[in-house]
Design a protein around this motif. Structure first.
Motif, PDB file in Angstrom:
ATOM      1  N   THR A 146     -15.102   8.071   2.813  1.00  0.00           N
ATOM      2  CA  THR A 146     -15.649   9.124   2.773  1.00  0.00           C
ATOM      3  C   THR A 146     -14.360  10.061   4.126  1.00  0.00           C
ATOM      4  O   THR A 146     -14.612  10.965   4.593  1.00  0.00           O
ATOM      5  N   GLY A 147     -13.343   9.510   3.487  1.00  0.00           N
ATOM      6  CA  GLY A 147     -11.818  10.664   3.449  1.00  0.00           C
ATOM      7  C   GLY A 147     -11.017  10.408   5.196  1.00  0.00           C
ATOM      8  O   GLY A 147     -10.354  10.861   5.634  1.00  0.00           O
ATOM      9  N   GLN A 148     -11.821   9.205   5.919  1.00  0.00           N
ATOM     10  CA  GLN A 148     -11.236   8.612   6.860  1.00  0.00           C
ATOM     11  C   GLN A 148     -10.879   7.996   6.658  1.00  0.00           C
ATOM     12  O   GLN A 148     -10.738   6.825   6.300  1.00  0.00           O
ATOM     13  N   ARG A 149      -8.926   7.495   7.316  1.00  0.00           N
ATOM     14  CA  ARG A 149      -8.178   6.369   7.733  1.00  0.00           C
ATOM     15  C   ARG A 149      -7.593   6.612   9.179  1.00  0.00           C
ATOM     16  O   ARG A 149      -7.612   7.259   9.290  1.00  0.00           O
ATOM     17  N   LEU A 150      -7.952   4.803   9.056  1.00  0.00           N
ATOM     18  CA  LEU A 150      -7.077   4.595  10.328  1.00  0.00           C
ATOM     19  C   LEU A 150      -5.419   5.327  10.814  1.00  0.00           C
ATOM     20  O   LEU A 150      -5.249   5.272   9.755  1.00  0.00           O
ATOM     21  N   PRO A 151      -5.138   5.657  11.777  1.00  0.00           N
ATOM     22  CA  PRO A 151      -3.486   5.328  11.366  1.00  0.00           C
ATOM     23  C   PRO A 151      -3.006   4.623  12.223  1.00  0.00           C
ATOM     24  O   PRO A 151      -3.481   3.220  12.524  1.00  0.00           O
ATOM     25  N   VAL A 152      -2.038   4.133  11.362  1.00  0.00           N
ATOM     26  CA  VAL A 152      -0.887   2.565  11.332  1.00  0.00           C
ATOM     27  C   VAL A 152       0.254   2.736  11.421  1.00  0.00           C
ATOM     28  O   VAL A 152       0.644   4.028  11.519  1.00  0.00           O
ATOM     29  N   PRO A 153       1.144   2.165  12.560  1.00  0.00           N
ATOM     30  CA  PRO A 153       2.471   2.028  13.191  1.00  0.00           C
ATOM     31  C   PRO A 153       2.958   2.249  12.489  1.00  0.00           C
ATOM     32  O   PRO A 153       3.267   1.522  11.294  1.00  0.00           O
ATOM     33  N   GLU A 154       4.235   3.469  12.184  1.00  0.00           N
ATOM     34  CA  GLU A 154       5.334   3.218  11.506  1.00  0.00           C
ATOM     35  C   GLU A 154       5.625   1.562  11.367  1.00  0.00           C
ATOM     36  O   GLU A 154       5.716   1.144   9.878  1.00  0.00           O
ATOM     37  N   ALA A 155       6.627   1.342  11.761  1.00  0.00           N
ATOM     38  CA  ALA A 155       6.940  -0.862  11.586  1.00  0.00           C
ATOM     39  C   ALA A 155       6.049  -0.824  11.292  1.00  0.00           C
ATOM     40  O   ALA A 155       6.703  -1.724  10.214  1.00  0.00           O
ATOM     41  N   LEU A 156       4.542  -1.178  10.915  1.00  0.00           N
ATOM     42  CA  LEU A 156       4.457  -1.902  10.042  1.00  0.00           C
ATOM     43  C   LEU A 156       3.967  -1.395   9.120  1.00  0.00           C
ATOM     44  O   LEU A 156       3.295  -2.019   8.067  1.00  0.00           O
ATOM     45  N   ARG A 157       3.794  -0.360   8.542  1.00  0.00           N
ATOM     46  CA  ARG A 157       3.903   0.326   6.990  1.00  0.00           C
ATOM     47  C   ARG A 157       5.295  -0.954   6.031  1.00  0.00           C
ATOM     48  O   ARG A 157       6.297  -0.754   6.594  1.00  0.00           O
TER      49      ARG A 157
END
Length: 361
Positions: A146-157
């Motif tokens: 759908t084009g929607q992505r949830l934000p993810v904290p930088e540290a978890l990348r």
């Protein structure tokens, strides 16, 4: 030699789980609930049956393999997510579970996902994690992104963008009742995170809060620390409906050739928000998620289950998926689990049905 139960009998056991007489009864208030009848794995968990009907099968050209997540869909059906970027529909009502649909998943550029966690929303849309970045994407019922992505904290990348290790990120995903809160479980720790006072590695659970009603977007919310058993990782997380979580911990001992699968009841209420904590440790007074062992599935009776690999308990394989499929008549949770055969001849795609009586909060 242990008696063997024919597969047809085993699948019949699985089908009868929803209507079977009560096999779990609560103990007195001073002790844990006790399994009175059935195939007890522990005082509070019973195995109702298993099925290998999906093993080494295909549906419309898609191998039914790599099952990494399950979620309750419509009545009597389950959505099953393959880490090969395919979403299957399963009918688990009859004597033999069967595949009824399959759609391929892809990211916004058409590339396949390393898909691991799954939530089916009220409107039928699917939230799917990929542990490559990691990410949580929303897909329509037909699999379209759908084009929607949830934000993810930088540290978890995944490093070098963040502190997560490759293949150790969003392995599990669940939603609290009403879908207002999402919870993703990291499989392994961030670089720099430590252990609790018992020496258990601390991993992080990330939550999101829905911001605008039942169809709104999700914003980043609390983060918790969870102590995982030594040599194990978090394979899946599932909401129980009362604010608590079921956590599936998994490990494999190469030398012994044995899978370890443990089912925990986790209570995040009272856990501190650790978003601003750079290094998780049991020495700084931070309150982690509390957990209680419900069952080590290696203690379940094997029911004569075959296994192409030698295992101390041949019932077990690489169990990665867990879903709450409702309640039995006496209030027990009905659980559906699945193993990931990794597309290997020496492993099996197996469905399991268990029931669990939870202690009172």
């Amino acid at each position: 030699m242990r008696p063997r139960i024919p597969l047809a009998a085993a699948t019949a056991i699985l089908a009868l789980a929803a209507s079977a007489p009560s096999s779990v009864a609560a103990a007195g208030t001073s002790g844990p609930p006790v399994v009175r009848h059935g195939h007890a794995c522990s005082p509070s968990v019973a195995l109702r049956g298993y099925s290998d009907a999906l093993d080494k099968t295909e549906y419309q050209g898609h191998p039914v393999t790599g099952i990494s997540a399950l979620a309750q869909d419509t009545e009597g059906h389950a959505a099953a997510l393959s880490d090969r970027s395919v979403l299957f529909s399963l009918d688990v009502r009859g004597n033999t579970p069967r595949t009824t649909g399959a759609v391929a998943l892809a990211d916004g550029n058409g590339a396949p996902l390393d898909s691991e966690g799954l939530v089916v929303e009220r409107d039928g849309q699917r939230l799917v994690t990929s542990e490559a970045e990691p990410s949580v994407r929303r897909h329509a019922r037909d699999g379209t992104f759908t084009g929607q992505r949830l934000p993810v904290p930088e540290a978890l990348r995944v490093a070098p963008q963040g502190r997560a290790q490759h293949n150790q990120t969003f392995e599990g995903l669940t939603a609290q009742p009403g879908g207002r809160v999402l919870i993703a479980s990291m499989e392994g720790p961030l670089t720099g995170d430590g252990t609790d006072a018992s020496g258990r590695q601390l991993v992080r659970f990330q939550t999101w809060q829905r911001t605008h009603g039942s169809h709104g977007s999700y914003g980043l919310s609390r983060q918790w620390g969870y102590p995982v058993d030594r040599a194990l990782g978090v394979a899946e997380v599932a909401a129980t409906g009362d604010g608590r979580l079921l956590v599936l911990e998994r490990g494999y001992d190469v030398e012994a050739g044995a899978n370890t699968i443990r089912l925990y009841l986790a209570d995040p209420r009272g856990a501190d928000d650790v978003r601003s904590v750079d290094r998780l440790t049991g020495e700084n007074g931070t309150h982690m998620v509390r957990k209680t062992l419900l069952a080590d599935l290696g203690d379940c009776p094997d029911l004569g289950a075959p296994n192409p690999s030698p295992q101390p308990n041949p019932l077990l394989d690489n169990i990665e998926a867990l879903a709450v499929m409702g309640h039995a008549r006496d209030g027990r949770l009905r659980l559906l689990l699945a193993s990931d055969d990794n597309e290997r001849a020496e492993q099996v795609t197996r469905l399991y049905e268990l029931t669990a009586r939870l202690p009172h909060p």
